[in-house]
Design an enzyme around this catalytic site. Structure first.
Site, short mmCIF file in Angstrom:
data_model
loop_
_atom_site.label_atom_id
_atom_site.label_comp_id
_atom_site.label_asym_id
_atom_site.label_seq_id
_atom_site.Cartn_x
_atom_site.Cartn_y
_atom_site.Cartn_z
N GLY A 220 0.94 -1.15 0.00
CA GLY A 220 0.06 -0.03 -0.02
C GLY A 220 0.86 1.26 -0.06
O GLY A 220 2.15 1.03 -0.29
N SER A 221 0.44 2.27 0.45
CA SER A 221 0.87 3.68 0.46
C SER A 221 1.98 3.68 1.61
O SER A 221 1.99 2.99 2.45
CB SER A 221 -0.02 4.79 0.61
OG SER A 221 -0.73 4.63 1.78
N THR A 222 2.91 4.64 1.40
CA THR A 222 4.01 4.88 2.27
C THR A 222 3.48 5.29 3.62
O THR A 222 3.91 4.91 4.67
CB THR A 222 5.14 5.80 1.52
OG1 THR A 222 5.92 4.87 0.45
CG2 THR A 222 6.32 6.06 2.72
N THR A 224 0.65 4.82 5.10
CA THR A 224 0.01 3.66 5.62
C THR A 224 1.08 2.77 6.23
O THR A 224 0.99 2.18 7.14
CB THR A 224 -1.07 3.03 5.05
OG1 THR A 224 -1.96 4.07 4.20
CG2 THR A 224 -1.96 2.20 5.79
N GLY A 225 2.04 2.44 5.45
CA GLY A 225 3.05 1.47 5.55
C GLY A 225 3.92 1.98 7.24
O GLY A 225 4.13 1.27 7.85
N GLU A 242 5.64 -3.39 1.01
CA GLU A 242 5.93 -3.07 -0.30
C GLU A 242 5.22 -1.64 -0.57
O GLU A 242 3.81 -1.82 -0.64
CB GLU A 242 5.23 -4.06 -1.10
CG GLU A 242 6.16 -5.57 -0.97
CD GLU A 242 7.47 -5.44 -1.81
OE1 GLU A 242 7.94 -4.30 -2.29
OE2 GLU A 242 8.04 -6.55 -1.65
N CYS A 276 2.21 0.18 -8.65
CA CYS A 276 3.32 0.56 -7.93
C CYS A 276 4.66 0.83 -8.70
O CYS A 276 5.28 1.75 -8.79
CB CYS A 276 3.65 -0.38 -6.66
SG CYS A 276 4.02 -2.17 -7.27
P1 NAD Z 1 -3.41 2.51 1.32
O1 NAD Z 1 -2.12 2.55 1.86
O2 NAD Z 1 -4.30 3.47 1.27
O3 NAD Z 1 -4.49 1.02 1.77
C1 NAD Z 1 -3.53 -0.03 1.63
C2 NAD Z 1 -4.34 -1.16 2.43
O4 NAD Z 1 -4.14 -0.51 3.91
C3 NAD Z 1 -5.90 -1.09 2.38
O5 NAD Z 1 -6.25 -2.42 2.59
C4 NAD Z 1 -6.30 -0.16 3.42
O6 NAD Z 1 -7.75 -0.54 3.95
C5 NAD Z 1 -5.37 -0.47 4.84
N1 NAD Z 1 -5.33 0.32 5.80
C6 NAD Z 1 -5.65 1.84 5.59
N2 NAD Z 1 -5.23 2.36 6.85
C7 NAD Z 1 -4.58 1.49 7.68
C8 NAD Z 1 -3.79 1.36 8.95
N3 NAD Z 1 -4.05 2.50 9.87
N4 NAD Z 1 -3.29 0.35 9.29
C9 NAD Z 1 -3.29 -0.95 8.59
N5 NAD Z 1 -3.79 -0.84 7.34
C10 NAD Z 1 -4.58 0.23 6.74
O7 NAD Z 1 -3.08 2.20 -0.37
P2 NAD Z 1 -4.01 2.06 -1.57
O8 NAD Z 1 -4.34 3.53 -1.77
O9 NAD Z 1 -4.85 1.26 -1.37
O10 NAD Z 1 -2.76 1.56 -2.60
C11 NAD Z 1 -2.08 2.40 -3.42
C12 NAD Z 1 -0.68 2.63 -2.78
O11 NAD Z 1 -0.28 1.26 -2.83
C13 NAD Z 1 0.36 3.21 -3.87
O12 NAD Z 1 1.01 4.07 -3.15
C14 NAD Z 1 1.20 2.09 -4.50
O13 NAD Z 1 2.33 2.59 -5.02
C15 NAD Z 1 1.16 1.07 -3.58
N6 NAD Z 1 1.33 -0.10 -4.01
C16 NAD Z 1 2.77 -0.77 -3.65
C17 NAD Z 1 2.87 -2.02 -4.47
C18 NAD Z 1 4.29 -2.48 -4.13
O14 NAD Z 1 4.62 -3.76 -4.37
N7 NAD Z 1 5.44 -1.78 -3.80
C19 NAD Z 1 2.13 -2.43 -5.01
C20 NAD Z 1 0.89 -2.03 -5.24
C21 NAD Z 1 0.39 -0.66 -4.67
#
Ligand code: NAD
Length: 469
Positions: A220-222, A224-225, A242, A276
Site C-alpha cells: 500500500g502507500s508509504t 500507511t506503511g 511493499e 506501484c
Molecule cells: P493504502 O495505503 O491507502 O491502503 C492499503 C491497505 O491498507 C488497504 O487495505 C487499507 O484498507 C489498509 N489500511 C488503511 N489504513 C490502515 C492502517 N492504519 N493500518 C493498516 N492498514 C490500513 O494504499 P492504496 O491506496 O490502497 O494503494 C495504493 C498505494 O499502494 C500506492 O502508493 C502504491 O504505490 C502502493 N502499492 C505498492 C506496491 C508494491 O509492491 N510496492 C504494489 C501495489 C501498490
C-alpha cells in the site's frame, strides 16, 4: 444483489456492523455489498488462525505443495468469473483482468514448487550445525485496490506454503475478488487456516496492533506503511512492506524512439498507471525530446477508453474518486506552471472515473506531478542535457522501487542503471516482474522482498540445530 461475508474459522458470517457498498468505477453502480467486520470479529479470526496453526505447521511440504496446486486448478476453472469480478470492482479492461488471474495461477504454482532448503553451516567430525526454516504463526495480509487479486495471491500463497495461517484484509474499495479467492482457498484447507475480515472501521490498525499476529505483509502507500510499522512494535511483528513508487526512466541519446516508445508507454500506463512499479517520470535527452514526446502522445491517442467489459476497450477508468481528484489536481497544477499537455489533460465528461492517457511535456523536475507519486494515467516527460543531471534528478526523491535506463549501448545503459537508487533497475525494459525473481523497494518504498526463494523465506524464522556428534 450479492452480500459478501467474512470467513472466520471456516464459517461465512455477517459483519457485526452495517455492510458497505462496493462501487463499479466505470458505471458508479453498486456491484455488491460487503460485510463490515469489527475488531471483536478480528479477535475471533486470530484465535481461529492460532488454533489452526498448531496442526497446519506440521503438514508436510509435499502435502502443502499438492494443496496449492489444487487451489491453482480451481482458480483456473473459475478464471473468467474472477476476471469479470475484478473488472466490476477495479475497472481494468477484461483482457488485463484475465492476465491478473492467470498471473495469480502462475505465482501459486511457482510458490508451490519452491523448495525450502536446510542450510548446513558445519558438518565436521564432531559437529553438525544446520539452519531449518520454521513458520512464524499467524500472518496478516493487507492489500491495496490496484491489483487486488494478484497481490492477495502474492501474500497468501507463500504464507500457506511455509506453514503459516492467514488473516486476509483487502482494500474496502476492491474486496470482492479477494473474497472469492479466499473461498476457493478455504475449499482445500482445514477450518481456520485462512480467514478474511473486510471493513475499514479500524480493522487495518486492529491488525497492526494485534498481539496474536506474528507477521504483516503489507502492500500500500508509504504513509500507511509507516503507521503499520509504528503499531507493529509491541510484539515485534515481522514485516514486509511493499510501498509506493515513483519510478524514473532515463532515455539516452541515440535511442531508437519508434522502437522503444510502445514499451515505455506500456510500462507507464500499465493498469491505467495504477501500478506501484509503473514508470512515472521519464527523463529524455534533449536530442530526442520532441520525437519521444510526440511518439508517446500518438500511442496515447490510439487507446480506447471505456468500461473494461466493453468490446475493444483497452483503457479503463481510474479506480476511485480520490485518485481521480489527485491526478486531476496534479495535472491542473502542471498547467499553471506552463507545462504542455500533448493529449488528454482532463477527466472525461461522462459517468465513471475516466481520465484519458495524458502526456505532459515541458515540465520542470520540481513540479509536484514529477515529485509525487501520481498513481494514474499521466506521464510527465522531463528534458535533460547532461546524463549526470538526469541521474541526479532520478535519485532526487525519497522513493526507490524500480528505475530504468534505455539506450542503444547496453553496457553504457547498464552502468548508468546500476547508479539508480532502487530495488530493481531495468535496462531497455521496465515493470517486468516474475515469480522467480525477488521484488522489493528501498528508501521509502519499503523493505523486504516478495517472490523467489528469498521472498518465501520472509515467512519463516531460522532455527539453528546444533548437534554434537
Ligand atoms: P493504502 O495505503 O491507502 O491502503 C492499503 C491497505 O491498507 C488497504 O487495505 C487499507 O484498507 C489498509 N489500511 C488503511 N489504513 C490502515 C492502517 N492504519 N493500518 C493498516 N492498514 C490500513 O494504499 P492504496 O491506496 O490502497 O494503494 C495504493 C498505494 O499502494 C500506492 O502508493 C502504491 O504505490 C502502493 N502499492 C505498492 C506496491 C508494491 O509492491 N510496492 C504494489 C501495489 C501498490
Amino acid at each position: 444483489m450479492n452480500n459478501y461475508k467474512l470467513l472466520i474459522d471456516g464459517q461465512w458470517v455477517e459483519g457485526a456492523c452495517e455492510p458497505f457498498k462496493v462501487i463499479n468505477p466505470a458505471t458508479l453502480e453498486t456491484v455488491a455489498t460487503c460485510a463490515n467486520g469489527t475488531t471483536e470479529q478480528l479477535d475471533l479470526a486470530v484465535q481461529a488462525a492460532q488454533r489452526a496453526f498448531k496442526s497446519w505447521q506440521h503438514v508436510s511440504h509435499e502435502e502443502r505443495k499438492a494443496i496449492l496446486h489444487r487451489i491453482a486448478d480451481e482458480i483456473a476453472a473459475n478464471r473468467d468469473e474472477l476476471a469479470a469480478l475484478i473488472v466490476a470492482e477495479q475497472g481494468k479492461p477484461f483482457g488485463l483482468a484475465i492476465g491478473e488471474v492467470e498471473g495469480g495461477i502462475a505465482w501459486t504454482r511457482y510458490t508451490a514448487e519452491t523448495e525450502i532448503p536446510v542450510e548446513v553451516f558445519e558438518d565436521t567430525e564432531d559437529k553438525l550445525i544446520e539452519g531449518h526454516r520454521k513458520p512464524l504463526g499467524v500472518v496478516a495480509s493487507i492489500t491495496p485496490w490496484n491489483w487486488p487479486f494478484m497481490i492477495a495471491i502474492w501474500h497468501i500463497m507463500p504464507a500457506l506454503r511455509t506453514g503459516n495461517t492467514v488473516i486476509s484484509k483487502p482494500s474496502g474499495l476492491t474486496p470482492l475478488s479477494t473474497i472469492k479467492l479466499v473461498e476457493i482457498i478455504n475449499n482445500h484447507l482445514p477450518a481456520g487456516v485462512i480467514n478474511i475480515i473486510t471493513g475499514e472501521r479500524g480493522i487495518g490498525s486492529g491488525i497492526t496492533a494485534h498481539p496474536g499476529i506474528n507477521k504483516i505483509v503489507f502492500t500500500g502507500s508509504t504513509p500507511t506503511g509507516q503507521s503499520v510499522m509504528r503499531n507493529a512494535a509491541d510484539n515485534l511483528k515481522r514485516l514486509t512492506l511493499e510501498l509506493g513508487g515513483n519510478d524514473a526512466a532515463i532515455v539516452l541519446p541515440g535511442t531508437d524512439v519508434s522502437n522503444v516508445a510502445p514499451a515505455i508507454f506500456g510500462a507507464a500506463f500499465l493498469n491505467m498507471g495504477q501500478t506501484c512499479g509503473a514508470l512515472k517520470r521519464l527523463y529524455v535527452h534533449e536530442s530526442l525530446y520532441e520525437e519521444m514526446s510526440a511518439a508517446l502522445a500518438d500511442i496515447a491517442k490510439q487507446q480506447v477508453v471505456g468500461n473494461g467489459m466493453d468490446e475493444g476497450v483497452n483503457f479503463g477508468p481510474v479506480q476511485n474518486k480520490d485518485q481521480l481528484d489527485l491526478v486531476t489536481g496534479l495535472v491542473e497544477d502542471a498547467k499553471t506552471r506552463g507545462a504542455r499537455i500533448l493529449c488528454g489533460g482532463a477527466p472525461l465528461d461522462q459517468v465513471g472515473y475516466f481520465y484519458p492517457p495524458t502526456i505532459v511535456a515541458d515540465i520542470s523536475n520540481e513540479a509536484p506531478l514529477v515529485q509525487e507519486e501520481q498513481f494514474g494515467p499521466v506521464l510527465p516527460v522531463i528534458k535533460y542535457a547532461d546524463v549526470e543531471n538526469a541521474i541526479e534528478m532520478a535519485n532526487g526523491i525519497d522513493m526507490g522501487l524500480d528505475g530504468s535506463v534505455w539506450g542503444p549501448d547496453t553496457n553504457e545503459a547498464t552502468t548508468i542503471a546500476s547508479r539508480l537508487e532502487c530495488g530493481t533497475t531495468f535496462v531497455n525494459t521496465h515493470a517486468e516482474i516474475q515469480p522467480n525473481v525477488p521484488f522489493g523497494g528501498c528508501k521509502m518504498s519499503g523493505f523486504g522482498v516478495e517472490f523467489g526463494l528469498e521472498g518465501l523465506l520472509e515467512y519463516t524464522a531460522m532455527q539453528v540445530v546444533h548437534i554434537k556428534k
